[in-house]
Design a protein around this motif. Sequence first.
Motif, PDB file in Angstrom:
ATOM      1  N   VAL A 163      38.591  15.890  81.723  1.00  0.00           N
ATOM      2  CA  VAL A 163      38.576  16.392  83.094  1.00  0.00           C
ATOM      3  C   VAL A 163      38.746  17.904  83.129  1.00  0.00           C
ATOM      4  N   LEU A 164      39.722  18.419  82.383  1.00  0.00           N
ATOM      5  CA  LEU A 164      39.976  19.855  82.319  1.00  0.00           C
ATOM      6  C   LEU A 164      39.980  20.306  80.864  1.00  0.00           C
ATOM      7  N   ASP A 165      39.548  21.536  80.656  1.00  0.00           N
ATOM      8  CA  ASP A 165      39.512  22.091  79.316  1.00  0.00           C
ATOM      9  C   ASP A 165      40.686  23.045  79.132  1.00  0.00           C
ATOM     10  N   TYR A 166      41.110  23.204  77.877  1.00  0.00           N
ATOM     11  CA  TYR A 166      42.228  24.093  77.587  1.00  0.00           C
ATOM     12  C   TYR A 166      41.894  25.563  77.864  1.00  0.00           C
ATOM     13  N   ASN A 167      40.609  25.894  77.922  1.00  0.00           N
ATOM     14  CA  ASN A 167      40.262  27.292  78.173  1.00  0.00           C
ATOM     15  C   ASN A 167      40.657  27.740  79.574  1.00  0.00           C
ATOM     16  N   MET A 168      40.963  26.775  80.458  1.00  0.00           N
ATOM     17  CA  MET A 168      41.440  27.139  81.790  1.00  0.00           C
ATOM     18  C   MET A 168      42.756  27.916  81.714  1.00  0.00           C
ATOM     19  N   VAL A 169      43.566  27.612  80.706  1.00  0.00           N
ATOM     20  CA  VAL A 169      44.829  28.338  80.533  1.00  0.00           C
ATOM     21  C   VAL A 169      44.545  29.800  80.216  1.00  0.00           C
ATOM     22  N   ILE A 170      43.557  30.053  79.353  1.00  0.00           N
ATOM     23  CA  ILE A 170      43.213  31.423  78.992  1.00  0.00           C
ATOM     24  C   ILE A 170      42.672  32.174  80.203  1.00  0.00           C
ATOM     25  N   ILE A 171      41.797  31.525  80.967  1.00  0.00           N
ATOM     26  CA  ILE A 171      41.252  32.172  82.167  1.00  0.00           C
ATOM     27  C   ILE A 171      42.360  32.454  83.174  1.00  0.00           C
ATOM     28  N   PRO A 380      34.704  30.043  76.108  1.00  0.00           N
ATOM     29  CA  PRO A 380      34.074  28.801  75.657  1.00  0.00           C
ATOM     30  C   PRO A 380      35.014  27.622  75.774  1.00  0.00           C
ATOM     31  N   ARG A 381      34.443  26.458  75.942  1.00  0.00           N
ATOM     32  CA  ARG A 381      35.246  25.240  76.037  1.00  0.00           C
ATOM     33  C   ARG A 381      35.951  24.979  74.707  1.00  0.00           C
ATOM     34  N   LEU A 382      37.195  24.557  74.815  1.00  0.00           N
ATOM     35  CA  LEU A 382      38.014  24.349  73.622  1.00  0.00           C
ATOM     36  C   LEU A 382      38.262  22.881  73.327  1.00  0.00           C
ATOM     37  N   ASN A 383      37.786  21.963  74.191  1.00  0.00           N
ATOM     38  CA  ASN A 383      38.032  20.550  73.926  1.00  0.00           C
ATOM     39  C   ASN A 383      37.158  20.071  72.769  1.00  0.00           C
ATOM     40  N   SER A 384      37.523  18.946  72.231  1.00  0.00           N
ATOM     41  CA  SER A 384      36.834  18.409  71.058  1.00  0.00           C
ATOM     42  C   SER A 384      35.611  17.588  71.420  1.00  0.00           C
ATOM     43  N   SER A 385      35.317  17.443  72.680  1.00  0.00           N
ATOM     44  CA  SER A 385      34.173  16.639  73.103  1.00  0.00           C
ATOM     45  C   SER A 385      32.871  17.318  72.710  1.00  0.00           C
ATOM     46  N   PRO A 386      31.953  16.577  72.070  1.00  0.00           N
ATOM     47  CA  PRO A 386      30.654  17.170  71.729  1.00  0.00           C
ATOM     48  C   PRO A 386      29.820  17.509  72.946  1.00  0.00           C
ATOM     49  N   LEU A 387      30.243  17.027  74.115  1.00  0.00           N
ATOM     50  CA  LEU A 387      29.511  17.362  75.339  1.00  0.00           C
ATOM     51  C   LEU A 387      29.640  18.832  75.699  1.00  0.00           C
ATOM     52  N   ALA A 388      30.525  19.562  74.980  1.00  0.00           N
ATOM     53  CA  ALA A 388      30.609  20.998  75.205  1.00  0.00           C
ATOM     54  C   ALA A 388      29.287  21.681  74.868  1.00  0.00           C
ATOM     55  N   LEU A 389      28.447  21.032  74.061  1.00  0.00           N
ATOM     56  CA  LEU A 389      27.122  21.570  73.749  1.00  0.00           C
ATOM     57  C   LEU A 389      26.166  21.424  74.920  1.00  0.00           C
ATOM     58  N   CYS A 390      26.423  20.474  75.807  1.00  0.00           N
ATOM     59  CA  CYS A 390      25.546  20.238  76.952  1.00  0.00           C
ATOM     60  C   CYS A 390      26.055  21.006  78.163  1.00  0.00           C
ATOM     61  N   ARG A 392      27.055  23.520  80.582  1.00  0.00           N
ATOM     62  CA  ARG A 392      27.368  24.933  80.375  1.00  0.00           C
ATOM     63  C   ARG A 392      28.585  25.015  79.458  1.00  0.00           C
ATOM     64  N   PRO A 393      28.433  25.587  78.251  1.00  0.00           N
ATOM     65  CA  PRO A 393      29.522  25.555  77.275  1.00  0.00           C
ATOM     66  C   PRO A 393      30.655  26.535  77.573  1.00  0.00           C
ATOM     67  N   PHE A 394      30.591  27.245  78.696  1.00  0.00           N
ATOM     68  CA  PHE A 394      31.620  28.215  79.048  1.00  0.00           C
ATOM     69  C   PHE A 394      32.205  27.876  80.413  1.00  0.00           C
ATOM     70  N   SER A 395      33.469  28.208  80.589  1.00  0.00           N
ATOM     71  CA  SER A 395      34.084  28.205  81.917  1.00  0.00           C
ATOM     72  C   SER A 395      34.048  29.639  82.437  1.00  0.00           C
ATOM     73  N   LEU A 396      33.714  29.798  83.709  1.00  0.00           N
ATOM     74  CA  LEU A 396      33.453  31.125  84.267  1.00  0.00           C
ATOM     75  C   LEU A 396      34.373  31.416  85.445  1.00  0.00           C
ATOM     76  N   LEU A 397      34.705  32.704  85.603  1.00  0.00           N
ATOM     77  CA  LEU A 397      35.426  33.181  86.784  1.00  0.00           C
ATOM     78  C   LEU A 397      34.868  34.552  87.129  1.00  0.00           C
ATOM     79  N   GLY A 398      34.336  34.690  88.340  1.00  0.00           N
ATOM     80  CA  GLY A 398      33.690  35.937  88.748  1.00  0.00           C
ATOM     81  C   GLY A 398      34.679  37.081  88.914  1.00  0.00           C
ATOM     82  N   PHE A 399      34.179  38.294  88.689  1.00  0.00           N
ATOM     83  CA  PHE A 399      35.016  39.482  88.878  1.00  0.00           C
ATOM     84  C   PHE A 399      35.501  39.600  90.318  1.00  0.00           C
ATOM     85  N   GLY A 400      34.659  39.168  91.265  1.00  0.00           N
ATOM     86  CA  GLY A 400      35.071  39.237  92.668  1.00  0.00           C
ATOM     87  C   GLY A 400      36.288  38.391  92.960  1.00  0.00           C
ATOM     88  N   ASP A 401      36.460  37.292  92.202  1.00  0.00           N
ATOM     89  CA  ASP A 401      37.628  36.433  92.387  1.00  0.00           C
ATOM     90  C   ASP A 401      38.907  37.092  91.875  1.00  0.00           C
TER      91      ASP A 401
END
Length: 545
Positions: A163-171, A380-390, A392-401
Motif C-alpha cells: 500500500v505504501l512504500d518506504y520512500n515516503m519517509v524520505i520524501i 525510487p520505490r524501496l519495497n521489494s515488490s517487482p511491480l516497482a518496475l511497472c 511509475r518506479p518513483f514517488s513524486l512531490l512537486g516543488f510547488g507543494d
Amino acid sequence: MRSRITIIFGALFVNQVLGEYGMAHFSDKGVKDGKDYCIFFNSQWARLPQDLHKASRLQIHDLTASVLCSPSEVPVEGFANRIPMVLRGNCTFYEKVRLAQINGARGLLIVSKDRLIPPAGNKTQYEEIDIPVALLSYTDMLDISKTFGKGREVAMYAPNEPVLDYNMVIIFVMAVGTVAIGGYWAGSRDIKKRYMKHKRDDGVEKQDEETVDVTPIMICVFVVTCCTMLVLLYLFYDYLVYLIIIIFCLASSIGLYSCLWPFVRRIPVGKCRIPENNLPYCHKRPQVRMLVLFAFCVAVSVTWGVFRNEDQWAWVLQDALGIAFCLYMLKTIRLPTFKACTLLLVVLFVYDVFFVFITPLFTKSGESIMVELPMVLKVPRLNSSPLALCDRPFSLLGFGDILVPGLLVAYCHRFDILMQSSRIYFLACTIGYGIGLLITFVALALMQMGQPALLYLVPCTLLTSLVVALWRRELPMFWTGCGFVKEAPQPALVKAPILCTQNPDPPTEGPSANHKPHASEPTYQCEDPTPPPEKALKEEATQSE
C-alpha cells in the motif's frame, strides 16, 4: 492493491476494462535465476498466481516475426505446453489468443510498440478462453533477446503491491526539512536586514540578494502564466520540455550557489580576488572561491541535465538541486501579509486540484501534465515488490507543494520575531504542514492514484496559523502583516503601557516644591518598549549567519 486503468470507448458509451500489472520472469532453460519484466494483463481472460514459486515455468516460442492473425502463421508442431510471443496488430486480441489456445499454448505474450493497454474482449470470449494473455513492451522484448538464449523460459505472475512504500519517509523528511529550514532562514534573514538598517550599515547587505514582496497582482499573473505554460506543454511538450529543463538548470544553479555560499565564505582559502578585467559580471573582481563555487554549481546542474534519465542515480542530483532551488525561493520571495498568503494558497489550491484531477481526462496518456515535468522531488520505490518496475518506479512531490506552504511558514517566522512570541506561529505552521503531508500519503494509499498535495496542505497550514492567531488575539495584526509593509513607518505592533525610566515632574507643593533640578540631573523621559531592542535584533541577526 494492483494498478488499474480505465479505457473510454466512444463519445456516448463508456466501457471499463480492468488492466492489471504483472511480471514475466524470464530465465534460461534449467536456470532458476533470471530477470523480471513488466506485463499488462486482463484477469478476465485468466488469472495469474501471486507468487513466482506457484507460477508454471514454460518455454517461450519466439514468433515475434508474426502477428498470429491466421492459422497459416501457426507452426506445424503447434504450441504444445509453450507460450508464444507475437507482435501486436492486424487483428483483435481474441483472434490471437484463440489461435494460440486451440494449438496447445499455455499462455500468450503480445509485444507492443505502443503503450500497454488492457487486452480487451467481451463476456462470451472471456468464457471461451482459459489461458492468460498479457502485453509486453517492445523495448523489453529486445532486452530479452539479448539477455537470454533461444531456449528461454518464462513464468507469469501478479504479486500484490504494498500500500505504501518506504520512500515516503524520505520524501516526508526532505519536504518538511526544506519548509522548516527555508522558513527559518527567510525570517532570520529578514530580521538581519532590519538590524543592519538599524545600524545604518548596508555594506554587507548590498552583497546579498534582495527580497521580492508578492502583491495580489503578481499572484494573478503568476497563476495565469502557469496555466498558459501547462497548456502549451500539453500541445508542444516535445519541444517546450527542453526549455523547462534549461530554466530549471539555471535556477537550480543559482539556488545551489546561494545555499552553499554561507558555508564557503567561512573557508579561509581563496579570498584573493581576480585581476582587473572587463569581463561580464567579473569587472568587480570577485573572489576566487566565489568563481570556483559558481563553476561547481553550474557543473552539477549540467551533469543532471545531460544524465537526467539515468534512473539509478540522477534522482539524487535532481532532489539536491530541487531543495536548493526551493530554499533560495523561500529566502527571496516574501509574502507581506497573511491576506496575501491566503490569496496565494487558495488560488494555487484550485489550480493544483484542477491540473491533477481534471487534465488527465484530456491528455492522451491519461496522466497529468505536471507529472512529466522535472520540477519535482523524486525517490525510487524501496519495497521489494517487482511491480516497482511497472507503472511509475518513483514517488513524486512537486516543488510547488513545498514552496507555496513554505512561504506561509516563512511569514509566520517573521511575525514571531516581530512579536517576540517564541516562534509559536512558525512551529505550529510547520507541524500543520507535516500533518497535511501525512494526510496526502494516506489519501494516496487509499485511492491508489496521484493526489494534489495542496488539497491537504493548504487547509492544514492556513487553518493552523489562523487558530494560533485567534488564540493569541493577534488576528488583526497577523492578517495585515503589521510591520512588514514597506510603506509603513514600522509602527509599534502592540501598545504597551508607558515605562518611565527617570524621575517624575517635581511636586508643586510641599517641602520639595521649591527644589529645582540641577543641570546635571536628568529630565523626564518615557519609552515605548514594544520595538525589539537592539540586543535582540543583534542576536537574531547573528543566528541568521
